[in-house]
Design a protein around this motif. Structure first.
Motif, PDB file in Angstrom:
ATOM      1  N   TYR A  74      29.033  15.858  16.948  1.00 26.33           N
ATOM      2  CA  TYR A  74      29.884  15.400  15.832  1.00 26.33           C
ATOM      3  C   TYR A  74      30.280  13.939  16.031  1.00 26.33           C
ATOM      4  O   TYR A  74      30.301  13.148  15.079  1.00 26.33           O
ATOM      5  CB  TYR A  74      31.152  16.249  15.749  1.00 26.33           C
ATOM      6  CG  TYR A  74      31.002  17.585  15.050  1.00 26.33           C
ATOM      7  CD1 TYR A  74      30.531  17.652  13.731  1.00 26.33           C
ATOM      8  CD2 TYR A  74      31.374  18.770  15.678  1.00 26.33           C
ATOM      9  CE1 TYR A  74      30.421  18.875  13.084  1.00 26.33           C
ATOM     10  CE2 TYR A  74      31.279  19.999  15.028  1.00 26.33           C
ATOM     11  CZ  TYR A  74      30.804  20.049  13.726  1.00 26.33           C
ATOM     12  OH  TYR A  74      30.702  21.254  13.095  1.00 26.33           O
ATOM     13  N   ILE A 109      24.021  20.915  13.881  1.00 25.14           N
ATOM     14  CA  ILE A 109      25.290  21.444  13.371  1.00 25.14           C
ATOM     15  C   ILE A 109      25.038  22.680  12.507  1.00 25.14           C
ATOM     16  O   ILE A 109      25.680  23.726  12.694  1.00 25.14           O
ATOM     17  CB  ILE A 109      26.048  20.347  12.571  1.00 25.14           C
ATOM     18  CG1 ILE A 109      26.472  19.224  13.526  1.00 25.14           C
ATOM     19  CG2 ILE A 109      27.262  20.941  11.853  1.00 25.14           C
ATOM     20  CD1 ILE A 109      27.000  17.982  12.837  1.00 25.14           C
ATOM     21  N   VAL A 110      24.086  22.575  11.597  1.00 26.40           N
ATOM     22  CA  VAL A 110      23.765  23.698  10.704  1.00 26.40           C
ATOM     23  C   VAL A 110      23.308  24.910  11.507  1.00 26.40           C
ATOM     24  O   VAL A 110      23.811  26.028  11.355  1.00 26.40           O
ATOM     25  CB  VAL A 110      22.667  23.282   9.690  1.00 26.40           C
ATOM     26  CG1 VAL A 110      22.145  24.496   8.925  1.00 26.40           C
ATOM     27  CG2 VAL A 110      23.210  22.239   8.721  1.00 26.40           C
ATOM     28  N   GLU A 111      22.365  24.639  12.413  1.00 28.17           N
ATOM     29  CA  GLU A 111      21.777  25.732  13.203  1.00 28.17           C
ATOM     30  C   GLU A 111      22.831  26.385  14.109  1.00 28.17           C
ATOM     31  O   GLU A 111      22.867  27.605  14.239  1.00 28.17           O
ATOM     32  CB  GLU A 111      20.624  25.154  14.035  1.00 28.17           C
ATOM     33  CG  GLU A 111      19.708  26.158  14.668  1.00 28.17           C
ATOM     34  CD  GLU A 111      18.775  26.858  13.679  1.00 28.17           C
ATOM     35  OE1 GLU A 111      18.371  27.983  13.974  1.00 28.17           O
ATOM     36  OE2 GLU A 111      18.464  26.270  12.617  1.00 28.17           O
ATOM     37  N   SER A 112      23.684  25.575  14.738  1.00 29.03           N
ATOM     38  CA  SER A 112      24.733  26.123  15.614  1.00 29.03           C
ATOM     39  C   SER A 112      25.672  27.013  14.810  1.00 29.03           C
ATOM     40  O   SER A 112      26.041  28.097  15.257  1.00 29.03           O
ATOM     41  CB  SER A 112      25.548  24.994  16.262  1.00 29.03           C
ATOM     42  OG  SER A 112      24.721  24.183  17.049  1.00 29.03           O
ATOM     43  N   ASN A 113      26.051  26.540  13.631  1.00 30.54           N
ATOM     44  CA  ASN A 113      26.953  27.337  12.794  1.00 30.54           C
ATOM     45  C   ASN A 113      26.306  28.643  12.370  1.00 30.54           C
ATOM     46  O   ASN A 113      26.950  29.694  12.393  1.00 30.54           O
ATOM     47  CB  ASN A 113      27.404  26.525  11.571  1.00 30.54           C
ATOM     48  CG  ASN A 113      28.372  25.422  11.973  1.00 30.54           C
ATOM     49  OD1 ASN A 113      29.055  25.528  13.000  1.00 30.54           O
ATOM     50  ND2 ASN A 113      28.416  24.363  11.189  1.00 30.54           N
ATOM     51  N   GLU A 114      25.030  28.573  12.006  1.00 37.69           N
ATOM     52  CA  GLU A 114      24.330  29.793  11.601  1.00 37.69           C
ATOM     53  C   GLU A 114      24.282  30.812  12.729  1.00 37.69           C
ATOM     54  O   GLU A 114      24.395  32.004  12.506  1.00 37.69           O
ATOM     55  CB  GLU A 114      22.901  29.457  11.167  1.00 37.69           C
ATOM     56  CG  GLU A 114      22.780  29.241   9.671  1.00 37.69           C
ATOM     57  CD  GLU A 114      21.381  28.783   9.279  1.00 37.69           C
ATOM     58  OE1 GLU A 114      20.425  29.029  10.055  1.00 37.69           O
ATOM     59  OE2 GLU A 114      21.264  28.185   8.197  1.00 37.69           O
ATOM     60  N   ASN A 135      22.380  16.581  12.221  1.00 41.40           N
ATOM     61  CA  ASN A 135      22.824  17.482  11.147  1.00 41.40           C
ATOM     62  C   ASN A 135      22.223  18.866  11.300  1.00 41.40           C
ATOM     63  O   ASN A 135      22.896  19.880  11.087  1.00 41.40           O
ATOM     64  CB  ASN A 135      22.456  16.895   9.776  1.00 41.40           C
ATOM     65  CG  ASN A 135      23.461  15.854   9.329  1.00 41.40           C
ATOM     66  OD1 ASN A 135      24.661  16.123   9.270  1.00 41.40           O
ATOM     67  ND2 ASN A 135      22.984  14.650   9.037  1.00 41.40           N
ATOM     68  N   ASP A 136      20.961  18.887  11.697  1.00 41.75           N
ATOM     69  CA  ASP A 136      20.281  20.165  11.871  1.00 41.75           C
ATOM     70  C   ASP A 136      20.919  20.987  12.998  1.00 41.75           C
ATOM     71  O   ASP A 136      21.057  22.205  12.892  1.00 41.75           O
ATOM     72  CB  ASP A 136      18.793  19.919  12.162  1.00 41.75           C
ATOM     73  CG  ASP A 136      18.029  21.219  12.285  1.00 41.75           C
ATOM     74  OD1 ASP A 136      17.950  21.931  11.269  1.00 41.75           O
ATOM     75  OD2 ASP A 136      17.563  21.541  13.397  1.00 41.75           O
ATOM     76  N   HIS A 157      34.103  13.802  10.975  1.00 42.14           N
ATOM     77  CA  HIS A 157      33.308  14.232  12.118  1.00 42.14           C
ATOM     78  C   HIS A 157      34.026  14.007  13.448  1.00 42.14           C
ATOM     79  O   HIS A 157      33.911  14.808  14.367  1.00 42.14           O
ATOM     80  CB  HIS A 157      31.925  13.555  12.106  1.00 42.14           C
ATOM     81  CG  HIS A 157      30.992  14.187  11.110  1.00 42.14           C
ATOM     82  ND1 HIS A 157      30.262  13.470  10.188  1.00 42.14           N
ATOM     83  CD2 HIS A 157      30.711  15.489  10.873  1.00 42.14           C
ATOM     84  CE1 HIS A 157      29.556  14.309   9.432  1.00 42.14           C
ATOM     85  NE2 HIS A 157      29.814  15.538   9.833  1.00 42.14           N
ATOM     86  N   GLU A 168      19.088  13.182  11.093  1.00 42.27           N
ATOM     87  CA  GLU A 168      18.611  14.464  10.550  1.00 42.27           C
ATOM     88  C   GLU A 168      18.713  15.557  11.618  1.00 42.27           C
ATOM     89  O   GLU A 168      19.135  16.678  11.352  1.00 42.27           O
ATOM     90  CB  GLU A 168      17.151  14.282  10.115  1.00 42.27           C
ATOM     91  CG  GLU A 168      16.550  15.414   9.311  1.00 42.27           C
ATOM     92  CD  GLU A 168      15.057  15.167   9.070  1.00 42.27           C
ATOM     93  OE1 GLU A 168      14.271  16.099   9.267  1.00 42.27           O
ATOM     94  OE2 GLU A 168      14.699  14.020   8.714  1.00 42.27           O
TER      95      GLU A 168
END
Lengths: 116, 225
Positions: A74, A59-64, A56-57, A93, A53
């Motif tokens: 990855y 990755i999401v946060e970095s992209n944002e 994944n978080d 990945h 979790e």
């Protein structure tokens, strides 16, 4: 007394609040150090799920935030997916890791071959 | 004897009379063609009496070195691979030609960590943990030592020392779960101040004149190999 309070407050900030920090190299690590350590210390489905979790978080946060996903994130996610038999997700990945960090290619291609 | 040297080092560090050198003078190979991008950290060699100190080090090492701008081969995967090969600590690897790691992992350099001490000591001071770790970074093309450092940290666990950083560690230890991982992170964090920045750090190649290398820490790490 006062110093003690400041120290404890700082410790709490260091331990909990580093979630929003970005390093000089431009990486967001979230709570990675902690979830990895907890999983390494007590491997279980639950501690692994928490760590996944967190990956994944990150990755999401970095992209944002338009940051590069840190080295290894990855790859680690892909490795866990490969172990659970989700080869397609694992490959995707690994590809993401290799395109961000070309120096991981030899390692990840070999890993893919070995995991087949 | 080693302990005495450590304490002298710590004391002289605190009093500010330690001889410091620049990163480039201390580690010239890190500013030439041999400068690594991809680093493979092999499982720590544990010479201390703390049985799980090696695991603590392995699990905490990627982040600080990655933050310096290197590609550190993902430790959780690497540790699994070594375990599958029956390798649980770096001693089993030490004699192997480093080029093996270039071929199999694509690593430009291999890093060995040796835990020399991880002792609780109640005699010298009220209560403290002395942690000493030696780092040696070897080129996989030339087998040359690119970077080496021996970092010793004395952590006061008695609490309320007046030193804010020591207190943070002390607090972390008393909270249980994070406990000694914080000590390991503290040692890494101090060691990397002597490490030249790598490719993915904005100051890559621009830190040669940073005078942040304790020369004795560099020499003592090399001397033992």
């Amino acid at each position: 007394m006062k110093i003690r309070i400041i120290a404890i407050a700082t410790a709490l900030v260091v331990l909990s609040g580093c979630a929003s920090q970005v390093t000089e190299a431009g990486y967001y690590w979230g709570n990675y150090a902690n979830t990895l350590y907890v999983y390494a210390k007590e491997p279980s489905d639950e501690t692994l799920a928490k760590h996944v979790e967190e990956l994944n978080d990150i990755i999401v946060e970095s992209n944002e935030r338009e940051l590069k996903v840190p080295p290894g994130i990855y790859a680690e996610l892909g490795y866990i997916e490969a172990k659970t038999g989700d080869d397609a997700a694992a490959l995707a990945h690994y590809e993401a890791e290799m395109s961000l960090y070309p120096e991981s290619r030899i390692f990840l291609e070999r890993l893919t071959a070995d995991q087949k | 004897m080693k302990r005495i040297v450590t304490i002298i080092l710590a004391v002289s560090f605190l009093s500010g009379c330690v001889e410091m050198g620049t990163k480039q003078d201390a580690f010239p190979s890190m500013y030439g063609p041999q400068k690594p991008v991809a680093i493979l950290v092999v499982p720590a060699i544990n010479e201390s009496t703390a049985a799980d100190a090696g695991d603590l080090l392995n699990v905490t090492v990627s982040q600080p070195f990655t933050n310096m701008g290197y590609y550190v081969m993902p430790m959780p995967i690497v540790a699994d691979i070594f375990r599958n090969e029956g390798i649980i600590e770096g001693t089993q690897i030490k004699g192997l030609p480093a080029e093996l790691f270039k071929k199999n992992f694509g690593a430009d350099a291999v890093m060995f960590m040796t835990i020399e001490s991880w002792d609780k000591n109640y005699a010298v001071l009220a209560g403290n943990v002395t942690v000493g770790i030696e780092y040696v970074l070897l080129s996989t093309t030339s087998n040359e030592i690119l970077w080496s450092y021996e970092q010793t940290v004395v952590v006061d666990t008695s609490g309320g020392s007046g030193n804010i950083f020591a207190d943070i560690i002390a607090t972390a230890i008393s909270t249980g779960m994070t406990d000694y991982a914080s000590v390991a992170r503290q040692v890494h964090a101090q060691a990397v101040t002597a490490m030249p920045f790598g490719k993915y750090h904005p100051r890559n190649g621009a830190d040669g004149l940073d005078k942040s290398v304790v020369l004795a820490a560099k020499e003592s790490a090399i001397a033992e190999d």
